[in-house]
Enzyme design. Structure first.
Site, PDB file in Angstrom:
ATOM      1  N   HIS A   1       1.072  -1.017  -0.225  1.00  0.00           N
ATOM      2  CA  HIS A   1      -0.024   0.011   0.019  1.00  0.00           C
ATOM      3  C   HIS A   1       0.817   1.112   0.012  1.00  0.00           C
ATOM      4  O   HIS A   1       1.230   1.697   1.069  1.00  0.00           O
ATOM      5  CB  HIS A   1      -0.886   0.078   1.272  1.00  0.00           C
ATOM      6  CG  HIS A   1      -1.885   1.071   1.270  1.00  0.00           C
ATOM      7  ND1 HIS A   1      -2.796   1.129   0.215  1.00  0.00           N
ATOM      8  CD2 HIS A   1      -1.939   2.330   2.028  1.00  0.00           C
ATOM      9  CE1 HIS A   1      -3.633   2.181   0.549  1.00  0.00           C
ATOM     10  NE2 HIS A   1      -2.969   3.056   1.622  1.00  0.00           N
TER      11      HIS A   1
ATOM     12  N   THR B   1      -6.803  11.479   5.973  1.00  0.00           N
ATOM     13  CA  THR B   1      -7.154  10.453   5.320  1.00  0.00           C
ATOM     14  C   THR B   1      -8.086   9.468   5.881  1.00  0.00           C
ATOM     15  O   THR B   1      -8.554   8.585   5.290  1.00  0.00           O
ATOM     16  CB  THR B   1      -5.922   9.757   4.620  1.00  0.00           C
ATOM     17  OG1 THR B   1      -5.280   9.371   5.692  1.00  0.00           O
ATOM     18  CG2 THR B   1      -5.158  10.874   3.841  1.00  0.00           C
TER      19      THR B   1
END
Length: 140
Positions: free
Chosen positions: A5, A57
């Site tokens: 990721h 986020t």
């Protein structure tokens, strides 16, 4: 997006469809040209774009978490990429990376190993090497 990721994650273009059309079919039938590199980079940098715009986020992370929790509580057998223990996937074992998985009452109930082109296999291995290099940097 599979693998790490982060900057070494990659799109598995050999499995992408728009409706039922492959990118090549879409381009041939509609004249729409996809800049695959640009689209992939937008996905890779998506967290940074969100951070720059919202200064956080956690909302997108929370949305993904909710989908996973709903799949577990509802035993829905959701198929989605999640970080899971990799064992013998294109020569890689022993750490966590993103692969498609079936999520149900037992959490990750099945890891799905998609067929990858030789180029995708190289990208998978490079992404996993990146993960391994970062693990090696951690001082226990």
């Amino acid at each position: 997006m599979l693998g790490e990721h982060g900057f070494s994650e990659f799109a598995l273009w050999s499995h992408v469809t728009f409706g039922c059309l492959t990118p090549e079919e879409l381009e041939a039938q509609t004249g729409v040209t996809l800049d695959r590199d640009a689209l992939e980079m937008q996905a890779v940098r998506g967290g940074y774009t969100t951070m720059a715009g919202k200064a956080c986020t956690e909302y997108s992370i929370a949305n993904g978490t909710v989908a996973i929790i709903e799949a577990i509580l509802g035993d829905t057998k959701l198929v989605t990429p999640v970080s899971t223990l990799v064992e013998g996937v294109y020569g890689v074992s022993g750490h966590y990376a993103s692969l498609p998985c079936v999520i149900g009452a037992g959490g990750v109930e099945k890891v799905i190993v998609p067929t990858m082109t030789p180029h995708e296999q190289e990208r998978w291995q490079a992404s996993c090497r990146h993960i391994e290099e970062n693990i090696a940097k951690v001082s226990w």
